[in-house]
Design an enzyme around this catalytic site. Structure first.
Site, mmCIF file in Angstrom:
data_model
loop_
_atom_site.group_PDB
_atom_site.id
_atom_site.type_symbol
_atom_site.label_atom_id
_atom_site.label_comp_id
_atom_site.label_asym_id
_atom_site.label_seq_id
_atom_site.Cartn_x
_atom_site.Cartn_y
_atom_site.Cartn_z
ATOM 1 N N HIS A 16 -7.521 3.238 6.660
ATOM 2 C CA HIS A 16 -6.842 2.961 5.390
ATOM 3 C C HIS A 16 -6.442 4.283 4.713
ATOM 4 O O HIS A 16 -5.382 4.376 4.097
ATOM 5 C CB HIS A 16 -7.741 2.122 4.482
ATOM 6 C CG HIS A 16 -7.056 1.675 3.225
ATOM 7 N ND1 HIS A 16 -5.886 0.931 3.241
ATOM 8 C CD2 HIS A 16 -7.352 1.884 1.920
ATOM 9 C CE1 HIS A 16 -5.495 0.706 1.992
ATOM 10 N NE2 HIS A 16 -6.370 1.273 1.173
ATOM 11 N N ASN A 20 1.679 4.013 10.802
ATOM 12 C CA ASN A 20 0.974 4.455 12.019
ATOM 13 C C ASN A 20 1.507 3.689 13.215
ATOM 14 O O ASN A 20 2.126 2.637 13.069
ATOM 15 C CB ASN A 20 -0.542 4.187 11.892
ATOM 16 C CG ASN A 20 -0.836 2.720 11.597
ATOM 17 O OD1 ASN A 20 -0.749 2.286 10.450
ATOM 18 N ND2 ASN A 20 -1.160 1.970 12.623
ATOM 19 N N HIS A 33 -3.136 0.427 -4.364
ATOM 20 C CA HIS A 33 -2.318 -0.539 -5.091
ATOM 21 C C HIS A 33 -2.480 -0.281 -6.581
ATOM 22 O O HIS A 33 -3.428 0.343 -7.034
ATOM 23 C CB HIS A 33 -2.733 -1.978 -4.757
ATOM 24 C CG HIS A 33 -2.296 -2.410 -3.403
ATOM 25 N ND1 HIS A 33 -1.305 -3.327 -3.191
ATOM 26 C CD2 HIS A 33 -2.701 -2.030 -2.175
ATOM 27 C CE1 HIS A 33 -1.128 -3.506 -1.902
ATOM 28 N NE2 HIS A 33 -1.962 -2.727 -1.253
ATOM 29 N N MET A 37 -1.250 -6.852 7.423
ATOM 30 C CA MET A 37 -2.253 -7.782 6.868
ATOM 31 C C MET A 37 -1.751 -8.508 5.619
ATOM 32 O O MET A 37 -2.559 -8.960 4.799
ATOM 33 C CB MET A 37 -3.529 -7.000 6.524
ATOM 34 C CG MET A 37 -4.095 -6.170 7.657
ATOM 35 S SD MET A 37 -5.558 -5.269 7.142
ATOM 36 C CE MET A 37 -5.770 -4.128 8.521
ATOM 37 N N SER A 38 -0.440 -8.600 5.459
ATOM 38 C CA SER A 38 0.061 -9.208 4.210
ATOM 39 C C SER A 38 1.398 -9.891 4.469
ATOM 40 O O SER A 38 1.755 -10.216 5.593
ATOM 41 C CB SER A 38 0.225 -8.124 3.136
ATOM 42 O OG SER A 38 1.289 -7.241 3.496
ATOM 43 N N SER A 77 0.824 -1.210 0.000
ATOM 44 C CA SER A 77 0.000 0.000 0.000
ATOM 45 C C SER A 77 0.855 1.255 0.000
ATOM 46 O O SER A 77 1.758 1.393 0.829
ATOM 47 C CB SER A 77 -0.894 0.037 1.249
ATOM 48 O OG SER A 77 -1.824 -0.992 1.215
ATOM 49 N N HIS A 88 -4.599 -9.576 -1.044
ATOM 50 C CA HIS A 88 -4.491 -9.957 0.363
ATOM 51 C C HIS A 88 -5.428 -11.117 0.676
ATOM 52 O O HIS A 88 -6.476 -11.267 0.058
ATOM 53 C CB HIS A 88 -4.878 -8.776 1.261
ATOM 54 C CG HIS A 88 -4.106 -7.528 1.004
ATOM 55 N ND1 HIS A 88 -4.387 -6.696 -0.061
ATOM 56 C CD2 HIS A 88 -3.064 -6.967 1.661
ATOM 57 C CE1 HIS A 88 -3.539 -5.680 -0.035
ATOM 58 N NE2 HIS A 88 -2.723 -5.819 0.982
ATOM 59 N N ALA A 148 2.780 -1.989 4.116
ATOM 60 C CA ALA A 148 2.507 -0.936 5.095
ATOM 61 C C ALA A 148 2.197 -1.633 6.407
ATOM 62 O O ALA A 148 1.563 -2.686 6.412
ATOM 63 C CB ALA A 148 1.317 -0.096 4.647
ATOM 64 N N TYR A 188 -7.478 -11.234 2.988
ATOM 65 C CA TYR A 188 -8.814 -10.752 3.350
ATOM 66 C C TYR A 188 -9.679 -10.393 2.144
ATOM 67 O O TYR A 188 -10.872 -10.175 2.279
ATOM 68 C CB TYR A 188 -8.730 -9.557 4.321
ATOM 69 C CG TYR A 188 -8.049 -8.314 3.764
ATOM 70 C CD1 TYR A 188 -8.642 -7.521 2.791
ATOM 71 C CD2 TYR A 188 -6.799 -7.941 4.238
ATOM 72 C CE1 TYR A 188 -8.014 -6.385 2.294
ATOM 73 C CE2 TYR A 188 -6.161 -6.816 3.750
ATOM 74 C CZ TYR A 188 -6.774 -6.046 2.777
ATOM 75 O OH TYR A 188 -6.140 -4.937 2.288
ATOM 76 N N GLU A 189 -9.090 -10.334 0.958
ATOM 77 C CA GLU A 189 -9.905 -10.019 -0.226
ATOM 78 C C GLU A 189 -10.706 -11.228 -0.702
ATOM 79 O O GLU A 189 -11.769 -11.072 -1.295
ATOM 80 C CB GLU A 189 -9.015 -9.512 -1.360
ATOM 81 C CG GLU A 189 -8.418 -8.140 -1.080
ATOM 82 C CD GLU A 189 -7.517 -7.673 -2.212
ATOM 83 O OE1 GLU A 189 -8.029 -7.314 -3.275
ATOM 84 O OE2 GLU A 189 -6.277 -7.682 -2.013
HETATM 85 N N1 HPA Z 1 -2.485 -2.862 11.516
HETATM 86 C C1 HPA Z 1 -2.566 -3.750 10.507
HETATM 87 N N2 HPA Z 1 -2.207 -3.460 9.258
HETATM 88 C C2 HPA Z 1 -1.712 -2.227 9.027
HETATM 89 C C3 HPA Z 1 -1.590 -1.267 10.037
HETATM 90 C C4 HPA Z 1 -1.994 -1.613 11.360
HETATM 91 O O1 HPA Z 1 -1.910 -0.820 12.310
HETATM 92 N N3 HPA Z 1 -1.086 -0.151 9.458
HETATM 93 C C5 HPA Z 1 -0.896 -0.445 8.143
HETATM 94 N N4 HPA Z 1 -1.283 -1.690 7.878
#
Ligand code: HPA
Length: 272
Positions: free
Chosen positions: A246, A234, A63, A210-211, A33, A85, A115, A87-88
């Protein structure tokens, strides 16, 4: 014995060679991302995933679902501008065919980017973390259902020490502070709760996302050397007053992406 690229991947490789030339690629790169702009810098054709039969839908905003094959910093590479991902689709092996294609195009190593949220106060938004290891908290595995004994992939040193050393050297040469740590994979797509973040901190995680983990497992299964870099977008849930979303991920990814780009450019120039 690593698994060989499937017939489907070999067919795709033939299709890609028709468009991008027959020379083998040195390296595969998977962009996470907010990192998609790197793909635009590759001198060579970009093939939309929709023109690659069997490729997964990579529909997350931020993406760029195209395969770029060509030169970057003098190295011939193949770049997956977007990933699919877990989750998709609910399929942890969604990236298997794209990774098989990289192998079929000649790549012997793959660099993954993502990310991630940081669990470490000394690793704020905008930091870059080289994955030293990972924790799979998603309760699934991309090799479930694989019928051969090849499925029993050892993951000791899954994050290749040699590639990591090259990336460390490149970061030092660029003056980029490269953190190193453990990435925890949770399926998403919801973000974590503060209690979950406290839990995985005690379990040894430094970042969460998440990846990447299913791709590391698949890459090792395919005999590809692999290393991964996180762009910290973050602080993880409960660790700061910063909102997590997101939109925020996409907005802050460029801070670390610029550093990742410098590290990758330098590493390629230095022969990675
Ligand atoms: N958690 C999960 N996936 C993420 C995060 C997060 O804080 N930031 C960017 N992708």
């Amino acid at each position: 014995m690593p698994a060989l690229p499937s017939p489907a991947a070999r067919d795709l490789a033939a299709l890609v060679r028709e468009r991008a030339g027959a020379d083998p690629v040195r390296l595969g790169l998977v962009l996470g991302s907010g990192l998609g702009h790197i793909a635009e810098q590759v001198e060579g054709p970009a093939i939309p995933y929709t023109e690659l039969p069997g490729f997964p839908h990579a529909g997350v905003s931020g993406h760029n679902p195209r395969l770029h094959v060509g030169l970057w910093e003098g190295a011939r590479i193949a770049v997956l501008g977007g990933r699919s991902h877990f989750y998709e689709s609910g399929n942890p092996a969604a990236m298997r065919l794209p990774l098989e294609l990289l192998a079929a195009l000649g790549a012997r190593a793959v660099l993954l980017t993502n990310a991630a949220g940081s669990l470490r106060p000394d690793m704020p938004t905008g930091s870059v973390m080289l994955l030293s290891d990972h924790i799979n908290l998603a309760g699934t595995n991309p090799l479930i259902g694989e019928a051969t004994d090849d499925r029993f992939v050892p993951l000791t040193d899954a994050h290749d020490p040699g590639l990591r050393a090259r990336l460390r050297d490149a970061a030092a040469a660029e003056g980029v502070h490269l953190h190193e740590g453990v990435y925890a994979w949770w399926s998403g797509p919801s973000f974590e709760t503060p209690a979950e973040i406290r839990m995985i901190r005690t379990l040894g995680a430094d970042a969460v996302g998440m990846s990447t983990v299913p791709e590391v497992i698949l890459a090792r299964f395919l005999g590809l050397r692999v290393a991964a870099l996180s762009a910290v977008t973050n602080m993880a849930a409960g660790l700061s007053s910063e909102a997590i979303s997101h939109e925020h991920t996409k907005a802050t990814a460029p801070l670390a992406a610029a550093k990742i780009e410098r590290v990758l450019r330098r590493a390629l120039r230095d022969g990675l």
